[in-house]
Design an enzyme around this catalytic site. Sequence first.
Site, short mmCIF file in Angstrom:
data_model
loop_
_atom_site.label_atom_id
_atom_site.label_comp_id
_atom_site.label_asym_id
_atom_site.label_seq_id
_atom_site.Cartn_x
_atom_site.Cartn_y
_atom_site.Cartn_z
N LYS A 162 24.80 -9.13 -9.01
CA LYS A 162 23.48 -9.68 -9.34
C LYS A 162 22.83 -8.71 -10.34
CE LYS A 162 19.41 -9.86 -8.84
NZ LYS A 162 18.46 -9.74 -9.98
N GLU B 67 21.59 3.72 -4.56
CA GLU B 67 21.36 4.69 -5.64
C GLU B 67 19.95 4.42 -6.15
OE1 GLU B 67 23.28 7.07 -6.39
OE2 GLU B 67 25.32 6.49 -5.90
N CYS C 47 17.81 7.38 -14.21
CA CYS C 47 17.51 7.89 -12.87
C CYS C 47 17.74 9.39 -12.81
CB CYS C 47 18.35 7.17 -11.84
SG CYS C 47 20.09 7.16 -12.25
N GLU D 208 8.14 8.95 -10.26
CA GLU D 208 9.17 8.68 -11.27
C GLU D 208 8.52 7.76 -12.32
OE1 GLU D 208 12.34 5.84 -10.40
OE2 GLU D 208 13.76 7.24 -11.28
P1 NAD Z 1 14.32 -2.75 -8.93
O1 NAD Z 1 14.44 -2.15 -7.59
O2 NAD Z 1 13.05 -3.41 -9.30
O3 NAD Z 1 15.47 -3.84 -9.17
C1 NAD Z 1 16.82 -3.54 -9.01
C2 NAD Z 1 17.59 -4.80 -8.68
O4 NAD Z 1 17.20 -5.27 -7.40
C3 NAD Z 1 17.35 -5.95 -9.65
O5 NAD Z 1 18.56 -6.64 -9.89
C4 NAD Z 1 16.38 -6.82 -8.87
O6 NAD Z 1 16.43 -8.18 -9.27
C5 NAD Z 1 16.89 -6.65 -7.46
N1 NAD Z 1 15.92 -6.98 -6.39
C6 NAD Z 1 14.57 -6.95 -6.47
N2 NAD Z 1 14.04 -7.34 -5.30
C7 NAD Z 1 15.08 -7.59 -4.46
C8 NAD Z 1 15.16 -7.99 -3.10
N3 NAD Z 1 14.08 -8.22 -2.36
N4 NAD Z 1 16.38 -8.14 -2.54
C9 NAD Z 1 17.50 -7.89 -3.26
N5 NAD Z 1 17.47 -7.52 -4.56
C10 NAD Z 1 16.27 -7.36 -5.16
O7 NAD Z 1 14.68 -1.58 -9.95
P2 NAD Z 1 14.62 -1.62 -11.54
O8 NAD Z 1 13.19 -1.56 -11.94
O9 NAD Z 1 15.49 -2.69 -12.07
O10 NAD Z 1 15.35 -0.24 -11.90
C11 NAD Z 1 14.70 0.97 -12.02
C12 NAD Z 1 14.96 1.85 -10.83
O11 NAD Z 1 16.37 2.03 -10.63
C13 NAD Z 1 14.43 3.25 -11.00
O12 NAD Z 1 13.76 3.67 -9.83
C14 NAD Z 1 15.67 4.11 -11.19
O13 NAD Z 1 15.55 5.44 -10.84
C15 NAD Z 1 16.65 3.40 -10.35
N6 NAD Z 1 18.00 3.75 -10.76
C16 NAD Z 1 18.77 4.55 -9.94
C17 NAD Z 1 20.05 4.93 -10.33
C18 NAD Z 1 20.91 5.78 -9.46
O14 NAD Z 1 22.13 5.76 -9.65
N7 NAD Z 1 20.37 6.52 -8.51
C19 NAD Z 1 20.55 4.49 -11.53
C20 NAD Z 1 19.74 3.70 -12.34
C21 NAD Z 1 18.48 3.33 -11.94
#
Ligand code: NAD
Length: 455
Positions: free
Chosen positions: A154, A229, A263, A356
């Site tokens: 997804k 992650e 991240c 962040e």
């Molecule tokens: P997000 O949590 O808003 O979304 C991530 C994914 O989750 C998207 O595909 C979204 O559609 C999905 N999602 C949202 N609500 C959901 C739900 N209720 N159930 C299941 N899936 C759902 O994050 P974002 O804004 O896309 O990404 C940024 C964040 O990702 C930052 O906090 C960043 O640090 C983190 N990140 C972490 C790593 C790592 O490896 N630790 C790597 C990259 C990004």
Amino acid sequence: MTELTLINPADETVIATVPAFDAPQTDAAIARAKQAQRSWARLSPADRAAALRRFADAVDGAVEELAQLEVRNSGHPIASARWEAGHVRDVLEYYAGAPERLFGRQIPVAGGLDVTFHEPIGVVGVITPWNFPMTIASWGFAPALAAGNAVLLKPAEWTPLTSLRLAELALEAGLPEGLFQVLPGEGRVVGDRLVEHPDVRKIAFTGSTATGTAIMAKAAAQVKQVTLELGGKSANIVFADSDLEKAAATAPYGVFDNAGQDCCARSRILVERSVYERFMELLEPAVAGVRVGDPADAGTEMGPLVSRQHFEKVASYVPDDAPVAFRGTAPDGPGFWFPPTVLTPSDPNDRTVVDEIFGPVVVVLPFDDEADAIRLANASRYGLSGSVWTRDLARGIRVSRAIESGNLSVNSHSSVRYTTPFGGYKQSGIGRELGPDAPLAFTETKNVFIAVEEN
Ligand code: NAD
């Protein structure tokens, strides 16, 4: 929402619309995956390995195409996007070695033979963020497929294009229909359905800590496995005995890479007080020198932020009275451009120090000694990565061991190699991805005892 409208972050033009999956379509995909997984797991390890190598070859042939898609969909500089597409190929190639190396153990026991097997979990959901769409997806799907699972990916709402192309490449390479499917759509519809459907037995999630927390709570109801992650607020610690010129010259790239939407961004620079002034003198031209501009230009080092909504969030951290030390440049006109920005807040609890920001904004804080540096670095709910700059290797090791983070680098800002494990402490996540053990995270360990005593 029945479709996703995708915007080029560099010029705000609409580049595509993509149909969004709904819950019944997601259920149908899960049923197809369940079916496909059974035959995939029955294939010989060598045949699964060969299929993954063909997938890697197909990605290799499409590196330029995938890179151009990421430039338009995510605003990544073309040089970075080419690296990302090549990385997906390398991750597939690396885990193509895994099916034939998923060794169990033979354990000495009385009265028989005891062996362990690493069985696939079944259907795995991989949910990805928008910041590195294809690389992060590959960290989930490649080891999961290698271990004999089916994968439903997804992608984030804003950035599904490279993931969709990867699913086509998998089919072109001969992976069975249904085994690796990409389901674009909303998190609260498609993502949520993957988490709540009993036939999806593991979720590998990368994204924000808030969403990860909600997913973990929901998965608990079915005792469903999760790898998370999540976010980060990593420290870049610069000691007085370091190569200060090099530490200052590289610091912008440790945080402004991918416009800070990383991240692992070292978004807190901690500098030993005795060299603070000198470090700031060196940092200013380094920040001014970051080449921000058209992502399609091969010389560009930093592109725009991903969306208008995200731009507004980042901008809220730099109001007119923000303690700005200096800033880099950014183009005018359409596009979600934000210049590299260096802040020197006096309050260690300021939200720019704690949150962040996920944009090209870094805070610089002084520290007094080694203990103070460790205390400040650990004063965060996150623990993903970090850097230590010192010429004293013993100190480099001591400080790395003391920091509550999953990925540290000494005299470098490197975090991610597909051959080494990656993941976070504290609210940066649970579990590890990449490295030699990643396929094991997509298996159940089964123990079998065979009696050998004569009755
Ligand atoms: P997000 O949590 O808003 O979304 C991530 C994914 O989750 C998207 O595909 C979204 O559609 C999905 N999602 C949202 N609500 C959901 C739900 N209720 N159930 C299941 N899936 C759902 O994050 P974002 O804004 O896309 O990404 C940024 C964040 O990702 C930052 O906090 C960043 O640090 C983190 N990140 C972490 C790593 C790592 O490896 N630790 C790597 C990259 C990004």
